[in-house]
Motif scaffolding. Structure first.
Motif, short mmCIF file in Angstrom:
data_model
loop_
_atom_site.label_atom_id
_atom_site.label_comp_id
_atom_site.label_asym_id
_atom_site.label_seq_id
_atom_site.Cartn_x
_atom_site.Cartn_y
_atom_site.Cartn_z
N MET A 137 4.80 40.39 79.10
CA MET A 137 5.16 41.77 78.87
C MET A 137 6.10 42.11 80.13
N LEU A 138 6.43 41.42 81.17
CA LEU A 138 6.90 41.15 82.28
C LEU A 138 8.76 41.31 81.13
N LYS A 139 8.60 40.13 80.48
CA LYS A 139 9.38 39.66 80.24
C LYS A 139 10.29 40.39 79.17
N VAL A 140 9.89 41.08 78.31
CA VAL A 140 9.98 42.67 77.41
C VAL A 140 10.60 43.73 78.20
N ILE A 141 9.96 44.02 79.44
CA ILE A 141 10.50 44.64 80.29
C ILE A 141 11.92 45.07 80.91
N ARG A 142 11.92 43.46 81.19
CA ARG A 142 13.00 42.85 82.00
C ARG A 142 14.58 42.46 80.43
N ILE A 143 14.26 42.36 79.30
CA ILE A 143 14.99 42.57 78.72
C ILE A 143 14.95 44.24 77.93
N GLU A 144 14.68 45.38 78.55
CA GLU A 144 15.01 45.96 78.45
C GLU A 144 15.25 47.17 79.43
N LEU B 114 7.16 49.73 72.77
CA LEU B 114 7.47 51.13 73.94
C LEU B 114 6.98 51.58 74.78
N THR B 115 5.95 50.49 75.02
CA THR B 115 5.11 50.70 76.79
C THR B 115 7.08 50.57 77.71
N ALA B 116 7.22 48.94 77.57
CA ALA B 116 8.41 48.59 78.07
C ALA B 116 9.55 49.81 78.54
N GLN B 117 9.49 50.45 77.05
CA GLN B 117 10.57 51.50 77.32
C GLN B 117 10.28 52.44 78.25
N LEU B 118 9.46 52.90 77.90
CA LEU B 118 8.62 53.59 79.37
C LEU B 118 8.72 53.33 80.48
N VAL B 119 8.52 52.17 80.94
CA VAL B 119 8.69 52.30 81.97
C VAL B 119 9.78 51.29 82.66
N VAL B 120 10.77 51.13 81.68
CA VAL B 120 12.03 51.14 82.58
C VAL B 120 12.81 52.60 82.16
N ASN B 121 12.41 53.62 81.86
CA ASN B 121 12.52 55.05 81.91
C ASN B 121 12.35 55.30 83.10
N LEU B 122 11.32 55.05 83.04
CA LEU B 122 10.51 55.81 84.09
C LEU B 122 10.71 54.94 85.83
N ALA B 123 11.41 53.90 85.32
CA ALA B 123 11.24 53.29 87.23
C ALA B 123 13.40 54.05 86.87
N ALA B 124 14.08 54.55 86.12
CA ALA B 124 14.59 54.90 86.54
C ALA B 124 15.47 56.35 86.93
N ALA B 125 14.26 56.81 86.70
CA ALA B 125 14.69 57.74 86.60
C ALA B 125 14.09 58.30 88.45
N VAL B 126 13.16 57.68 88.83
CA VAL B 126 12.44 56.90 90.45
C VAL B 126 13.35 56.35 90.43
N ALA B 127 14.60 55.78 90.32
CA ALA B 127 16.14 55.78 91.43
C ALA B 127 16.91 56.57 91.68
N SER B 128 16.88 57.19 90.44
CA SER B 128 18.39 58.20 90.43
C SER B 128 17.91 59.25 91.41
N VAL B 129 16.19 59.86 91.39
CA VAL B 129 15.99 60.43 91.91
C VAL B 129 15.37 59.97 93.82
N VAL B 130 15.16 58.70 94.25
CA VAL B 130 15.15 58.27 95.42
C VAL B 130 16.50 58.51 95.82
N LEU B 131 17.83 58.11 94.79
CA LEU B 131 18.97 58.49 96.03
C LEU B 131 20.17 59.45 95.76
N VAL B 132 19.61 60.85 94.83
CA VAL B 132 19.71 61.93 95.55
C VAL B 132 19.12 62.08 96.59
N VAL B 133 18.00 62.10 96.67
CA VAL B 133 17.13 62.25 98.01
C VAL B 133 17.43 62.07 99.20
#
Length: 241
Positions: free
Chosen positions: A1-8, A99-118
Motif C-alpha cells: 500500500m505504501l508503494k502505491v501511495i508513493r507512486i501516486e 483510490l485509497t492512495a488518491q485520497l491519502v495523497v490529496n489529504l496530505a497535500a491539503a494538510v501541507a498547504s494549510v500548514v504552509l498558509v498558517v
C-alpha cells in the motif's frame, strides 16, 4: 500500500499546475493580499481585525475545494475512462487501493498547504495561529473528507472524465461563493452566509476555531454526515469501468 501511495504522490507532484495550485497558490494569494497596506490595517468592519486575519479561513476553503472538487473527481474519472481501474482489477493490486492512495495523497497535500498558509501568515504578517487548534484540525479534516466524498460521488456518477470535470466545476464555484472566496463573507447577504455555514468544508467552523471559540457541534456533525452519506453513495455506485 505504501508503494502505491508513493507512486501516486510522485504523479501528483509531476502535475505541475495541480501541485502549484493546491500547495502554493493559497500562500501566494495570502502574500499578494498582505502586500496591500489597507488589508493589513485593523478595520472596525472586521471587529478590529485586519482583512487578512479573516481571509485565512477562506484560503483553507480554496485549498480543500480545489483538491476535493477539482482534482479527486477528474483524476478518478480519468483513470476509469482510460481503463486504468479495469486493468488493475485483473491484477493482485485491487483498484480500491489506488483510490485509497488518491485520497491519502490529496489529504496530505491539503494538510501541507494549510500548514504552509498558517506558517507564512504567522511569520510574515503575524496572523494569530488558530486559537482552538483541536477544533481547527477537526474542522479541517471533516471539511476535507466531506468534499473528497462529494468528489468521489461525482466521479462515480459522471459518464466521462469531461462530464466529471464540468459537474465538479459548477459545485466548486458554488462552494467558493458561499465560502467567501469571491466576495468577503461580510458583504454577502445574511441568507447566503447562513447557508454557507452548513456547506462543506464548513467555513464557519474553521473561522470559529481560528478566532478562539470551539466549532459549533452542529457544523461538525453536518460535515460528518455529508462524509458518511456521500461516501456510501460513492461506494454503492462506483464503476471500475
Amino acid at each position: 500500500m505504501l508503494k502505491v501511495i508513493r507512486i501516486e504522490a510522485k504523479l501528483f507532484l509531476r502535475e505541475g499546475a495541480t501541485a502549484y495550485f493546491s500547495l502554493l497558490f493559497p500562500t501566494i494569494l495570502l502574500l499578494a493580499l498582505g502586500a496591500i497596506p489597507a488589508l493589513r490595517s485593523p478595520d472596525p468592519t472586521f471587529g478590529g481585525l485586519r482583512f487578512i486575519d479573516g481571509y485565512v479561513g477562506t484560503l483553507v476553503v480554496i485549498t480543500l475545494g480545489y483538491l476535493g472538487l477539482q482534482r479527486v473527481p477528474a483524476t478518478v474519472a480519468t483513470y476509469r475512462e482510460k481503463g486504468v481501474l479495469r486493468r488493475l482489477s485483473t491484477t493482485p493490486l485491487h483498484p480500491a487501493k489506488v483510490l485509497t492512495a488518491q485520497l491519502v495523497v490529496n489529504l496530505a497535500a491539503a494538510v501541507a498547504s494549510v500548514v504552509l498558509v498558517v506558517a507564512v501568515g504567522k511569520l510574515v504578517f503575524d496572523i494569530d495561529l488558530p486559537h482552538h487548534p483541536v477544533g481547527f484540525v477537526l474542522a479541517t479534516l471533516l471539511g476535507a473528507t466531506s468534499l473528497f466524498a462529494l468528489g468521489l460521488v461525482i466521479a462515480a456518477l459522471a459518464p466521462t472524465a469531461r462530464a466529471a470535470t464540468g459537474i465538479a466545476g459548477v459545485l466548486f464555484i458554488l462552494i467558493m461563493f458561499f465560502g467567501g472566496a469571491y466576495l468577503p463573507r461580510f458583504l454577502l447577504p445574511e441568507v447566503v452566509n447562513t447557508v454557507g455555514q452548513y456547506l462543506p468544508p464548513g467555513v464557519a467552523a474553521l473561522q470559529n476555531a481560528w478566532v478562539g471559540t470551539a466549532p459549533e457541534p452542529l457544523h461538525l456533525v453536518i460535515m460528518a454526515l455529508i462524509t458518511a452519506f456521500a461516501g456510501t453513495v460513492a461506494a454503492k455506485t462506483f464503476r471500475w469501468e
